[in-house]
Design a protein around this motif. Sequence first.
Motif, PDB file in Angstrom:
ATOM      1  N   SER A  58       0.803  -1.219   0.000  1.00  0.00           N
ATOM      2  CA  SER A  58       0.000   0.000   0.000  1.00  0.00           C
ATOM      3  C   SER A  58       0.835   1.268   0.000  1.00  0.00           C
ATOM      4  O   SER A  58       1.947   1.316   0.545  1.00  0.00           O
ATOM      5  CB  SER A  58      -0.907  -0.011   1.242  1.00  0.00           C
ATOM      6  N   ILE A  59       0.252   2.322  -0.559  1.00  0.00           N
ATOM      7  CA  ILE A  59       0.828   3.667  -0.458  1.00  0.00           C
ATOM      8  C   ILE A  59       0.107   4.489   0.603  1.00  0.00           C
ATOM      9  O   ILE A  59       0.564   5.550   0.998  1.00  0.00           O
ATOM     10  CB  ILE A  59       0.764   4.396  -1.826  1.00  0.00           C
ATOM     11  N   ALA A  64      -3.452   2.626  12.156  1.00  0.00           N
ATOM     12  CA  ALA A  64      -4.623   2.058  12.847  1.00  0.00           C
ATOM     13  C   ALA A  64      -5.476   1.217  11.909  1.00  0.00           C
ATOM     14  O   ALA A  64      -5.848   0.090  12.235  1.00  0.00           O
ATOM     15  CB  ALA A  64      -5.461   3.179  13.460  1.00  0.00           C
ATOM     16  N   SER A  65      -5.785   1.752  10.733  1.00  0.00           N
ATOM     17  CA  SER A  65      -6.644   0.995   9.811  1.00  0.00           C
ATOM     18  C   SER A  65      -5.929  -0.233   9.272  1.00  0.00           C
ATOM     19  O   SER A  65      -6.548  -1.283   9.053  1.00  0.00           O
ATOM     20  CB  SER A  65      -7.120   1.893   8.660  1.00  0.00           C
ATOM     21  N   ASP A  66      -4.619  -0.150   9.073  1.00  0.00           N
ATOM     22  CA  ASP A  66      -3.891  -1.297   8.544  1.00  0.00           C
ATOM     23  C   ASP A  66      -3.753  -2.403   9.587  1.00  0.00           C
ATOM     24  O   ASP A  66      -3.740  -3.589   9.248  1.00  0.00           O
ATOM     25  CB  ASP A  66      -2.536  -0.857   8.004  1.00  0.00           C
ATOM     26  N   GLY A  87       9.139   5.529   0.597  1.00  0.00           N
ATOM     27  CA  GLY A  87       8.808   6.890   0.993  1.00  0.00           C
ATOM     28  C   GLY A  87       7.707   7.005   2.025  1.00  0.00           C
ATOM     29  O   GLY A  87       7.369   8.119   2.439  1.00  0.00           O
ATOM     30  N   LYS A  88       7.157   5.885   2.475  1.00  0.00           N
ATOM     31  CA  LYS A  88       6.076   5.924   3.449  1.00  0.00           C
ATOM     32  C   LYS A  88       6.547   5.369   4.801  1.00  0.00           C
ATOM     33  O   LYS A  88       7.349   4.446   4.854  1.00  0.00           O
ATOM     34  CB  LYS A  88       4.867   5.138   2.949  1.00  0.00           C
ATOM     35  N   SER A 128      -8.139  -0.299  -5.316  1.00  0.00           N
ATOM     36  CA  SER A 128      -7.632   0.954  -5.851  1.00  0.00           C
ATOM     37  C   SER A 128      -6.126   0.841  -6.106  1.00  0.00           C
ATOM     38  O   SER A 128      -5.698   0.011  -6.895  1.00  0.00           O
ATOM     39  CB  SER A 128      -7.966   2.105  -4.892  1.00  0.00           C
ATOM     40  N   TYR A 129      -5.298   1.663  -5.434  1.00  0.00           N
ATOM     41  CA  TYR A 129      -3.852   1.568  -5.629  1.00  0.00           C
ATOM     42  C   TYR A 129      -3.348   0.173  -5.288  1.00  0.00           C
ATOM     43  O   TYR A 129      -2.443  -0.352  -5.940  1.00  0.00           O
ATOM     44  CB  TYR A 129      -3.140   2.607  -4.766  1.00  0.00           C
ATOM     45  N   LEU A 130      -3.958  -0.455  -4.267  1.00  0.00           N
ATOM     46  CA  LEU A 130      -3.527  -1.790  -3.860  1.00  0.00           C
ATOM     47  C   LEU A 130      -3.894  -2.837  -4.917  1.00  0.00           C
ATOM     48  O   LEU A 130      -3.305  -3.920  -4.949  1.00  0.00           O
ATOM     49  CB  LEU A 130      -4.132  -2.183  -2.516  1.00  0.00           C
TER      50      LEU A 130
END
Length: 372
Positions: A58-59, A64-66, A87-88, A128-130
């Motif tokens: 994921s980006i 918390a949600s993860d 970068g995250k 989405s991005y994932l």
Amino acid sequence: MKKTIIILLLLIGFGATAQEFKTTDSLVIQLKSGNELTAIVTQNRALKMPLPAILRYSIYASIASDKFFNSVSCARGYVGVTVYVRGKYLSRQQADPFAHDAQDAWEVIDWVSKQPWCNGKVGMYGASYLGFSQWASVKSLHPALKTIVRQSAVGIGVDFPAHNNINLGYSLNWIHYTTDSRLLDNKTISEFSDQKKWNAVFNTLFTIGKSFASLDTLEGRPNGKFQEWLQHPAYDGYWEKLTPTPSEYAKLNIPILTIAGYFDVDQSGALDYLKKHYHNNKNTEHYLVLGPYDHLGLQNMAMSPTVGGYKLDSVAIFKIYKLTFDWFDYVLKGGQKPALLKNRINYEVMGANRWQHAPSLEKMDTKKQTSF
């Protein structure tokens, strides 16, 4: 935090009160390139043996949600893993959406598969991005990756950042959302959701007659990534290198489940991946579930009963997480194939309250009208 996760799991139907989850949220994966990625790993303490791992790549770095999504995997008998792109979170690089995910994916999956809590089998899912990052991950297929489940997958260069050669205004907003901070903090989220601000920027652009390329300057923050994307309005080599080539699709023989929506802004991208896979690999075990869903709806744990004011047929409302993990049980644990998947193409007929099934997209239509 643990109490909150258990409450959420109970709300979506998991009997989680007796389960204890162990989460490690600051694991750094060192890549051969010298870059690093951050992983969050959640395990069920009651399950001591190595288990299949369910990976989200994921980006959107939201701790918390993860942790919650990882816990859903644990509640179904897996190890939950979320890895953030360069970068995250703890990664020191500058975030560069889409650019390095395929390059880094093999090492990510290799790292996951070799951990003592993993039995060597890895599945991936996400929306989405994932959804895009899963396709990036199969360009060079790691033998431990056994399946992917993609919802509402972004078709990079197909439906984002432009669609049918029309640039999407929110692409600039999205770049800031994903690259201005290492985590999705309150400031980043509130700015992304500030429709009043962004509508004012777009209205000014339209009324003064400037080119779309001036949008970032007009907004007050010139952006190199935005300008770089504008140099590639067609699906050219810049985008092609990010997802599988025809020869890579031909070798992609793992089972795949695609979930897409009639009203999804990324429907064309999701189907583009599927069509390319079918075209280059005639015998692939790649299933499609297609129904009256939009982009946000496909990212929820269960389908909403309405979409844009339209009331869904009762058969169209189901729990996405259940279908996803029933699929993982089928591929990773030798379980039964989900009953909905009666053929490669499975689609809900709006207004008829029924699912239909076909061997290909071309066979979906049963009637043709050539004149009016």
